[in-house]
Motif scaffolding. Structure first.
Motif, short mmCIF file in Angstrom:
data_model
loop_
_atom_site.label_atom_id
_atom_site.label_comp_id
_atom_site.label_asym_id
_atom_site.label_seq_id
_atom_site.Cartn_x
_atom_site.Cartn_y
_atom_site.Cartn_z
N LYS A 161 0.86 -0.82 0.11
CA LYS A 161 0.17 -0.30 0.14
C LYS A 161 0.76 1.48 0.18
O LYS A 161 0.68 2.44 -0.15
N ARG A 162 2.46 1.10 -0.12
CA ARG A 162 2.71 2.23 -0.21
C ARG A 162 3.14 2.80 -1.27
O ARG A 162 2.73 2.75 -2.51
N PRO A 163 3.42 4.55 -1.39
CA PRO A 163 3.19 5.09 -3.00
C PRO A 163 4.49 4.61 -3.46
O PRO A 163 5.77 3.96 -2.62
N GLU A 164 4.57 5.10 -4.72
CA GLU A 164 5.45 3.99 -6.04
C GLU A 164 6.62 5.42 -5.47
O GLU A 164 5.87 7.12 -6.14
N TRP A 165 8.05 5.49 -5.87
CA TRP A 165 8.21 6.41 -6.02
C TRP A 165 8.69 6.86 -8.07
O TRP A 165 8.47 6.04 -8.52
N GLN A 166 8.91 7.93 -8.47
CA GLN A 166 9.08 8.58 -9.50
C GLN A 166 10.67 8.52 -9.84
O GLN A 166 11.01 9.84 -8.84
N ASP A 167 11.33 8.94 -10.75
CA ASP A 167 12.87 8.80 -11.41
C ASP A 167 12.78 10.18 -11.40
O ASP A 167 11.33 10.78 -12.42
N ASN A 168 13.06 11.63 -11.63
CA ASN A 168 13.32 12.60 -12.05
C ASN A 168 15.38 12.94 -12.36
O ASN A 168 15.60 12.40 -12.49
N LEU A 169 15.31 14.48 -12.90
CA LEU A 169 16.25 14.20 -13.51
C LEU A 169 16.91 15.37 -12.84
O LEU A 169 16.06 16.03 -12.52
N PRO A 170 18.47 15.47 -12.84
CA PRO A 170 19.29 16.15 -11.58
C PRO A 170 18.51 17.57 -11.93
O PRO A 170 18.61 17.69 -13.58
N PRO A 171 18.95 18.29 -11.24
CA PRO A 171 18.35 19.98 -11.11
C PRO A 171 20.13 20.19 -11.93
O PRO A 171 20.65 20.33 -11.14
N ARG A 172 19.83 21.13 -12.85
CA ARG A 172 21.81 20.96 -12.96
C ARG A 172 21.54 22.91 -14.27
O ARG A 172 21.61 22.34 -15.44
N GLY A 173 21.56 23.66 -13.96
CA GLY A 173 21.39 25.16 -14.02
C GLY A 173 22.56 25.66 -14.52
O GLY A 173 23.70 24.93 -14.36
N ASN A 174 22.42 27.11 -14.99
CA ASN A 174 24.09 27.00 -15.03
C ASN A 174 24.26 28.61 -13.91
O ASN A 174 23.69 28.44 -12.65
N TYR A 175 25.13 28.18 -14.14
CA TYR A 175 26.39 29.13 -12.22
C TYR A 175 25.96 30.59 -12.75
O TYR A 175 26.44 31.43 -12.15
N LYS A 176 25.65 31.01 -13.90
CA LYS A 176 26.45 32.61 -14.02
C LYS A 176 25.37 33.65 -12.63
O LYS A 176 25.70 34.81 -12.66
N ASN A 177 24.46 32.74 -12.12
CA ASN A 177 23.34 33.84 -10.93
C ASN A 177 24.84 33.93 -9.83
O ASN A 177 24.03 33.43 -8.47
N ALA A 178 25.66 34.81 -9.59
CA ALA A 178 25.76 34.74 -8.47
C ALA A 178 25.40 35.41 -7.88
O ALA A 178 24.10 36.38 -7.22
N LEU A 179 26.01 35.19 -6.01
CA LEU A 179 24.76 35.72 -4.81
C LEU A 179 25.46 37.21 -4.40
O LEU A 179 26.58 37.49 -4.58
N ASN A 180 24.64 38.26 -4.12
CA ASN A 180 25.13 39.75 -3.51
C ASN A 180 24.86 39.00 -2.49
O ASN A 180 23.69 38.91 -1.72
N GLU A 181 25.23 40.43 -2.04
CA GLU A 181 25.40 41.30 -0.29
C GLU A 181 23.97 41.38 -0.19
O GLU A 181 23.39 40.91 0.40
N THR A 182 22.87 42.18 -0.78
CA THR A 182 21.81 41.93 -0.62
C THR A 182 21.30 41.11 -0.34
O THR A 182 20.38 41.58 0.87
N ALA A 183 21.26 40.61 -1.52
CA ALA A 183 19.91 39.16 -1.66
C ALA A 183 20.60 38.41 0.13
O ALA A 183 19.15 37.90 0.62
N ILE A 184 21.33 37.93 0.14
CA ILE A 184 22.03 37.29 1.54
C ILE A 184 21.75 37.66 2.52
O ILE A 184 20.78 37.18 3.74
N ASN A 185 21.79 39.13 3.15
CA ASN A 185 21.52 39.67 4.00
C ASN A 185 19.39 39.36 4.04
O ASN A 185 18.74 39.48 5.43
N ASP A 186 18.84 40.00 2.82
CA ASP A 186 18.27 39.96 2.62
C ASP A 186 17.13 39.09 2.94
O ASP A 186 15.77 38.72 4.00
N ASN A 187 17.56 37.65 2.28
CA ASN A 187 16.97 36.37 3.08
C ASN A 187 17.07 36.34 4.67
O ASN A 187 16.02 35.44 5.24
N LEU A 188 18.37 36.50 5.16
CA LEU A 188 18.29 36.24 6.36
C LEU A 188 17.15 36.51 7.21
O LEU A 188 17.18 36.42 8.13
N SER A 189 17.36 38.36 6.87
CA SER A 189 16.73 38.85 7.29
C SER A 189 14.93 38.24 7.66
O SER A 189 13.81 38.35 8.91
#
Ligand code: SF4
Length: 913
Positions: A161-189
């Motif tokens: 009766k347990r549900p079945e799992w589904q296979d997935n493709l891994p997430p692999r985007g490009n790495y171009k979106n660098a982190l910036n100081e403001t985003a890090i601060n805002d998200n922590l807040s």
């Protein structure tokens, strides 16, 4: 109401409640005379039976009932623990606790709740065993308005009766979106403001979070991995500090970060830290997944076999265990034995084999050939982890995954290692080679399966290949040849000769090698070790006598034979998988099975056979300066339990660095204790050495960062070094422990450097504490896992705990429950052959001092976990050198004084406002 005598006990008192409702506190002798039958009610039957010296387990265990009704709801295994879990007011008075029992039973047998449990009738009838089985089953059935009746195995196939799992493709985007100081601060807040218990906004945490982002800079794989070593004192808020940039980066780039810890406790803590902060889903699209080794998860096939076996056998205890495990399987989301949904005390309640023994700990999985494959907890966790943004892993698994990966592109490019001070130990065991009798027995069992008539889950190579190679004579030949050679590996019967210290009859090549090696080691220990002062049952291997070399050659030939046939088989299976892929309608299940099988065969070759062959072939010449070898005998309960040859990297951070460097672009290694110093900008050499950072190709990419703890250690803690306790006087040492624990009124943790001393002093300490009405728990004495002991210690603020390294590392107890830490001796490294090699390599006595200071620094750090905590750290070793004072914060006074004065000052400290 259930009319039955009840016995409730803690480590200090026993309370007897008669079936007529009369209640009294009784002595051990008095309670034994009252218990004529096992028809009594207790909390934790095996623990109670052991304490009371009962021959039979009590029939009614309220803890079993709780585990059945609430298999995944956390509770400390005491009456108060269950009461708290059920929302019933607990009591510190043991008589009142005994009175709570009936309220708890009423709650647990509530018909409305019972009716809401799916398939409860089938499970109860299975456990009732026509009235001869679980004592609670007929009572629960009666509450449901039913009677005990027969059932068929089909009614128990609840795994379907347990549900079945589904296979997935891994997430692999490009790495171009660098982190910036403001985003890090805002998200922590945002995170800090959205937590239910609003956390303080700390500048150190913001700075730390910004710094961790270094690990997410863009880089070139394999040439200049960014490494950040970040030490942040307790209370900075490390977890949110690093999870914040990790989550932002993974989310912005549709990518994945592995956050690795050493202890399972921290994994659980991180999961709950992120609860409500990031969007979660239950399925394969979940953003956060915990990954552990296969041995941590319930194998549904093992559970099915357990249920089938116990249904036929007349073993009520095994049926009870199987029924409770069925209930757990129904309710757990992840099947994780070391996760928050599993009661850590169940193995001591129901038995190891009946609980944790149902995991896939021996590599028996048959993958896609298994009927439960698409419902399997392990495969589900693996599939989910492919797609998750944050994978919470442990150090060992992170290293293993990286070292066995067929396709490094599928590995994460960013890692955060918390508890970085444990990386060295984790790498040491991950990259170790143990050529021992037990390891070879295990290989034989894996290849041949069960060889006795007993019913066992051991499957063997042939069974695992069923349906895959019958049409291929070359593959068949490989299997036949590997199995024939495997008969030259040690068999289980040889263990009795090992234990008795003799030799077996008609021993095969490997058995003869190991038992002759055992004799040689004993002779060497007898001749040399006393003079050299080496530790335990080990000796240096070189020069090896020619008789052992000749026997080793036979063992080596056996292993080489097996390896050759397995490698051929891998080749055939890989080609078969390739052909299947080229088919117009490829059979995905078959391809998956072939791939999994070749991976596990390759792992046996790479992790066992290849290093073993190399060790045996090099017996005449030492292995070179990177490695250290030794011969050793393990002992358990006064008898030899294993024998063999061991090989370690002198510096295991070399393979760690080369494994990670091949694919990791950014790594942050963090801890409250990375450096061997309390001063800013000092002690980084130790961190570079212990984390392996200095072995990465471009050391210029390594940055360091330190931020101190915000806690006021000077006013919150005191350190005493007792200077009048004679060394080696065990009786006075035991008395010192007891007097100090009584002075603190409980809440004391006693750390021992040797299990033997802990065990021998435990009765003395326990007797004194019992008189003072202070419960005492002890690792290596109480039959419970470390996690449960710590839960009990945490839950009862007036209790004390004794333990060794594992307790020291696992304790995270904020508040009054931990207010005193007592060390009996300076935790110098043990003088083993391995330690001697490392001491020589890493700088002699200075290395020993560094390692010892780090251990003390870590232990002291356990005392103050929040800004409300106050505590006392006591060293009972008069030989405590001042060179180790740097383990403690600069401004905390270290008082060297007598035991009597320490007790007086500690009492004064606790009594002060
Ligand atoms: S797939 Fe493997 S681990 Fe999963 S249930 Fe089947 S045999 Fe057990």
């Amino acid at each position: 109401m259930l009319k039955i005598s009840t016995v409730i006990m803690n480590n200090a008192e026993i309370c007897f409640l008669s079936e007529d409702g009369e209640i009294e506190i009784v002595s051990l002798e008095a309670v034994s005379s009252k218990l004529k039958t096992n028809n009594i009610l207790v909390c934790h039957a095996p623990y109670t039976a052991k304490k009371l010296g009962l021959k039979q387990l009590p029939r009614f265990d309220i803890l079993e009932l709780y585990a059945f009704i609430y298999p995944t709801k956390f509770a400390v295994p005491t009456i108060n623990g269950i009461a708290k879990a059920l929302g019933i007011t607990p009591s510190n008075d043991i008589e009142e606790q005994a009175m709570l029992v009936h309220e708890i039973i009423e709650h647990l047998t509530n018909p409305t709740h019972l009716k809401s449990i799916k398939d409860i009738e089938s499970i109860l009838n299975f456990m009732a065993y026509q009235g001869q089985g679980w004592a609670w089953a007929p009572i629960l059935l009666e509450q449901l308005g039913k009677q005990v009746s027969n059932i068929s195995i089909k009614d128990l196939a609840l795994w379907e009766k347990r549900p079945e799992w589904q296979d997935n493709l891994p997430p692999r985007g490009n790495y171009k979106n660098a982190l910036n100081e403001t985003a890090i601060n805002d998200n922590l807040s945002l995170w800090l403001s959205s937590r239910s218990t609003r956390a303080e906004d700390r500048p150190q945490q913001r700075l730390y979070s910004q710094k961790i982002a270094t690990a997410f800079k863009e880089t070139n794989i394999g040439t200049n991995t960014h490494i950040l070593l970040a030490e942040a004192g307790t209370g900075v808020g490390k977890s949110l500090g690093y999870l914040n940039p990790a989550w932002l980066w993974a989310n912005q780039n549709d990518n994945q970060v592995w956050v690795s810890t050493y202890t399972k406790n921290l994994q659980k803590q991180l999961e709950s830290e992120l609860d409500g902060l990031i969007p979660r889903q239950q399925d394969e699209h979940d953003t956060l997944v915990i990954r552990k080794g296969r041995e941590n998860y319930l194998c549904l096939l093992n559970l099915e076999e357990q249920v089938r076996t116990t249904q036929l056998a007349e073993k009520p205890n095994d049926r009870i265990a199987a029924g409770i495990m069925l209930r757990w399987m129904q309710e757990t989301k992840d099947g994780d034995f070391s996760g928050s949904s599993f009661h850590g005390w169940l193995p001591t309640l129901l038995g190891y084999q009946q609980t944790l023994g149902l995991s896939d700990s021996r590599g028996e999985c048959i993958y896609a050939a298994c009927d439960h494959y698409k419902k399997c907890f392990i495969e589900h966790a693996v599939a989910k982890a492919k797609n998750a943004k944050i994978v919470l892993s442990n150090h060992a698994l992170s290293m293993i995954q990286a070292s066995i990966a067929v396709n490094p592109v599928e590995l994460p490019s960013r890692y955060i290692f918390d508890e970085g001070h444990h990386l060295f130990d984790a790498a040491d065991s991950t990259f170790a080679s143990n050529l021992t009798l037990l390891e070879m027995l295990e290989l034989r069992r894996w290849l041949l399966g069960a060889e006795t008539g007993r019913k066992t889950r051991s499957r063997g190579l042939r069974k695992r290949l069923e349906g895959l190679i019958e049409d291929n004579s070359k593959a068949e030949d490989c299997v036949v040849a590997a199995i024939r050679a495997a008969h030259q590996l040690p068999n289980y019967q040889i263990l009795s000769a090992l234990k008795k210290g003799g030799h077996g009859e008609r021993m095969n090549a490997c058995e003869t090698f190991f038992l002759s090696l055992r004799d040689h080691i004993k002779q060497q220990i007898h001749n040399n070790n006393a003079a050299q002062g080496l530790y335990g049952s080990e000796c240096a291997p070189y020069p090896v006598p020619s008789s052992i070399i000749a026997l080793a050659l036979h063992a080596q030939n056996t292993l080489s034979d097996i390896r050759r046939h397995l490698l051929k088989l891998i080749d055939i299976l890989l080609k078969k998988a390739e052909q299947e892929r080229l088919n117009e309608t490829p059979d995905a299940t078959e391809i998956n099975r072939l791939e999994n099988l070749t991976t596990s065969l390759q792992r046996r070759c790479d992790n066992n056979l290849t290093p073993w062959i190399s060790m045996l072939s090099q017996l005449e010449t030492p292995p070179g300066q990177d490695f250290i070898d030794w011969f050793g005998i393990d002992r358990a309960e006064g008898k030899d339990s294993d024998v063999g040859m061991y090989r370690r990297w002198v510096d295991p951070m070399i393979p760690f660095a080369s494994t990670l460097q091949s694919h990791a672009e950014g790594i942050a290694i963090t801890s409250a204790t990375l450096r061997d110093s309390q001063h800013e900008n000092e002690g980084w050499e130790t961190a570079l050495e212990q984390t392996g950072a200095r072995h990465f190709k471009d050391k210029g990419q390594t940055e360091t960062f330190y931020t101190p703890s915000p806690f006021d250690y000077k006013s919150k803690s005191k350190i005493f070094i007792v200077n009048d306790l004679p060394k080696n006087n065990l009786s006075l040492l035991g008395k010192a422990y007891a007097d100090l624990m009584i002075a603190s009124g409980g809440g004391a943790l006693g750390i021992f450097t040797a299990i033997q001393r802990l065990r021998s002093l435990h009765p003395q300490i326990e007797t004194a504490l019992t008189k003072a009405n202070i419960p005492l728990y002890a690792q290596h004495v109480d039959d419970m896992d470390v996690g449960t002991l710590i839960d009990l210690f945490k839950d009862q603020q007036q209790s004390c705990l004794l333990g060794t390294d594992a307790v020291r590392d696992g304790v995270d107890v904020p508040g009054e429950a931990l207010r005193m830490i007592i060390f009996e001796r300076v935790p110098w490294p043990r003088p083993t052959i391995l330690h001697k090699a490392r001491r020589q390599h890493f700088g002699g006595r200075a290395y020993d001092e560094r390692m010892t200071r780090l251990k003390l620094k870590q232990a002291y750090g356990r005392l103050i976990r929040s800004d409300q905590d106050r505590g006392v750290f006591i060293m009972l070793d008069t030989m405590f050198p001042s060179r180790l004072h740097d383990a403690f914060p600069d401004d905390v006074e270290i008082v060297k004084t007598s035991l009597a004065d320490t007790i007086e000052q500690a009492e004064g400290f606790f009594n002060a406002d």
